[in-house]
Scaffold this motif. Structure first.
Motif, short mmCIF file in Angstrom:
data_model
loop_
_atom_site.label_atom_id
_atom_site.label_comp_id
_atom_site.label_asym_id
_atom_site.label_seq_id
_atom_site.Cartn_x
_atom_site.Cartn_y
_atom_site.Cartn_z
N UNK A 14 -3.25 5.00 1.69
CA UNK A 14 -3.83 3.69 1.98
C UNK A 14 -4.57 3.05 0.82
N UNK A 15 -4.00 3.11 -0.39
CA UNK A 15 -4.66 2.47 -1.53
C UNK A 15 -4.40 0.95 -1.53
N UNK A 16 -5.08 0.22 -2.40
CA UNK A 16 -4.96 -1.24 -2.42
C UNK A 16 -3.65 -1.64 -3.10
N UNK A 17 -3.20 -2.90 -2.90
CA UNK A 17 -1.97 -3.34 -3.59
C UNK A 17 -2.07 -3.17 -5.11
N UNK A 61 0.83 -1.20 0.00
CA UNK A 61 0.00 0.00 0.00
C UNK A 61 0.87 1.25 0.00
N UNK A 62 0.37 2.28 -0.69
CA UNK A 62 1.01 3.59 -0.62
C UNK A 62 0.45 4.23 0.64
N UNK A 92 -1.95 -4.58 4.31
CA UNK A 92 -2.68 -3.49 3.64
C UNK A 92 -3.88 -3.05 4.47
N UNK A 93 -4.70 -4.04 4.90
CA UNK A 93 -5.92 -3.69 5.63
C UNK A 93 -5.61 -3.03 6.97
N UNK A 94 -4.56 -3.54 7.65
CA UNK A 94 -4.22 -2.95 8.95
C UNK A 94 -3.61 -1.56 8.79
#
Lengths: 112, 417
Positions: B388-391, B214-215, B363-365
């Motif tokens: 917090x974007x997705x992979x 994630x960014x 990513x989710x955390x």
């Protein structure tokens, strides 16, 4: 079946056996290394994916199997079942193609 | 000896039955959905079933028997070893090899199958490799997020600073770390999208060695000079640089770093000739600027804010298109150079091969951490914004940015041999 064809099959059987002996030994060394390194499936794939050398090695392994198995079975069918002629050879050609196709499918799965 | 030949033949027949099944099952697992490591993991768990385990053992045993017989035949036919004793010795050697094979394969299957990868992760401290020394924006971002993730996971997140080579030293270490989820890489954008165009030899491959997670955060940069500098505005600095081409210097965090590219972007847009001075990180480059070693820097707000607020650095312009809330009164550089904009980002990537379940969890955390009020407040103070974007989104954004930097680096002729 001419003498020449039989000679070619004999040589192919022995040559593929020699290749298989080397491939099995290499595979053995690789597996021991993987076990000692405690590699997981993900780690193994990280090393094999996109690696041309491993792709070439396992392709050779599969090709040797596709050659070795049908020729071996050919002798067994002929001597034990008295099954000779075009029908036997057609079935064995199909087996060779089957082994090669599914073997390469597995190799590509690990490589890609 | 006739018995040995018979055994060889029988084992061959059995192998001819089992091998196609083995190929088909492995191929089926790896070609299916999901593909890749998750598929292999599920295949290995499938092989844990008693019937499948039996057939795998059967293959190994048959292979061992067949190999012994085959080696014996090859020796008899091609080597002058017809002597019974020598032949038996060769068969014994082949048997030892075969037993080794059996041991290795059975142990491997056990080692690989293991538990599902994300179950209970993390069970020990997680390492964040930061490719720059402490004090820079990458380090500040990693520490903020690492601390919050540590609270969520109930495990310590250890920040390891590995500066050098524009982030290349830390990247190489992370690239070669075990992809078990316990080593994650926290780079600035340029380490993943620009270095491959700048360095002739790179000890890591941003695309092949890492997978995006994630960014985490992004933010603008700020054009700064030392508090005692004669330049009071962007225009004054540009005019001075134009009056003495090649005399003014700018410091940055290392060749190819985000701060280097931001400064090059500014130099390019201003049409000036200034000399770049690489440091081992953003923090050291600002110390050099304050000490008078360089004339200016285009640095991340997070790294410079403390120095600006304490009066040791003077902010001349911000790289965002509009004024930045944390730096009131600092005009956008775009007011002097219309259209100018530059944004830095800091994210999390993992060594290739890291289980997908772990990547999803990180990513989710991280997203959860970024959504918390206290984290947003802390980021705001540092001049950073949560992303917090997705992979998948991060992967696409990195590809686009990689193409952009390829063009800038080519035009600016930035190259390190």
């Amino acid at each position: 079946m001419t003498v020449r064809t039989q000679s070619i099959l004999w040589v192919a059987q022995r040559a593929s056996a020699a290749v298989l002996a080397l491939c099995v030994a290499t595979h053995l060394a690789t597996m021991i290394y993987a076990v000692r390194g405690g590699l997981t499936a993900a780690e193994i794939l990280a090393r094999t994916q996109g690696n041309t050398a491993w792709f070439a090695f396992y392709s050779l392994f599969v090709a040797a199997i596709a050659v070795h198995v049908p020729i071996g079975l050919r002798a067994v069918f002929g001597e034990w079942l008295d099954w000779r002629g075009a029908s036997r050879d057609a079935v064995l050609c199909f087996l060779a193609l089957f082994l090669f196709f599914f073997g390469m499918r597995a190799v590509l799965g690990v490589f890609q | 000896m006739k018995n040995l030949a018979l055994v060889h033949r029988l084992s061959g027949i059995a192998l001819a039955f089992f091998l196609p099944l083995h190929f088909w099952a492995l191929g089926q697992a790896l070609q299916g959905e999901p593909a890749g490591e998750a598929a292999l993991e599920s295949f290995l768990r499938w092989t844990d079933q008693p019937l499948v385990k039996f057939s795998e053992w059967a293959i190994v045993l048959l292979l061992a028997i067949h190999l012994c017989g085959g080696i014996r035949i090859l020796m008899i036919e091609f080597l002058p070893w017809r002597n019974r004793q020598k032949t038996l010795a060769a068969v014994a050697a082949a048997t030892a090899l075969a037993i080794g094979l059996m041991f290795a394969l059975s142990s491997t299957a056990h080692a690989q199958a293991g538990p599902a990868p994300a179950q209970g992760w993390p069970q020990k401290p997680v390492r964040f490799i930061v490719p720059f020394p402490p004090g820079g924006a990458t380090d500040i971002s990693a520490r903020l997020i690492g601390q919050k993730l540590g609270d969520i996971w109930g495990q310590t997140v250890v920040i390891e600073n590995r500066g050098g080579a524009g982030g290349g030293v830390g990247a190489a270490e992370a690239a070669h770390a075990a992809p078990d989820g316990y080593t994650l890489f926290f780079p600035s954008g340029s380490v993943m999208t620009a270095n491959q165009h700048i360095y002739a030899k790179l000890s890591y491959d941003p695309e092949k060695d890492f997978v995006p997670v994630t960014n985490a955060v992004s933010g603008p940069q700020v054009l700064v000079v030392a508090a005692n500098s004669p330049y009071k505005s962007v225009k004054e600095l540009i005019d001075a640089a134009k009056a003495q081409p090649g005399k003014l210097t700018f410091g940055h965090a290392g060749i190819g770093s985000q701060t280097h590219l931001a400064a090059e972007n500014f130099v390019n847009a201003a049409g000036i000739n200034a000399v770049q001075v690489p440091y081992k990180g953003e923090g050291p480059s600002l110390v050099g600027l304050i000490g008078g070693d360089t004339a200016f820097a285009v640095t991340n707000v997070a790294a410079a804010l403390g120095y600006i607020n304490s009066g040791r650095l003077r902010a001349l312009g911000i790289t965002s298109k509009t004024e930045f809330a944390q730096l009131p009164g600092v005009p956008p550089i775009a007011k002097t150079l219309p259209g100018f904009e530059n944004t830095g980002w800091f994210g999390i990537v993992a060594p290739t091969g890291t289980p997908k379940e772990i990547i999803q969890k990180v990513y989710q955390d991280t997203k959860k951490a970024l959504e918390s009020t206290d984290m947003r407040a802390r980021l705001y103070v540092q001049g950073l914004a949560p992303v917090g974007n997705t992979p998948e989104e991060m992967g696409r954004a990195m590809k686009e940015e990689t193409a952009l930097w390829a063009r800038v680096v080519r035009e600016r002729k930035i190259k390190v041999e």
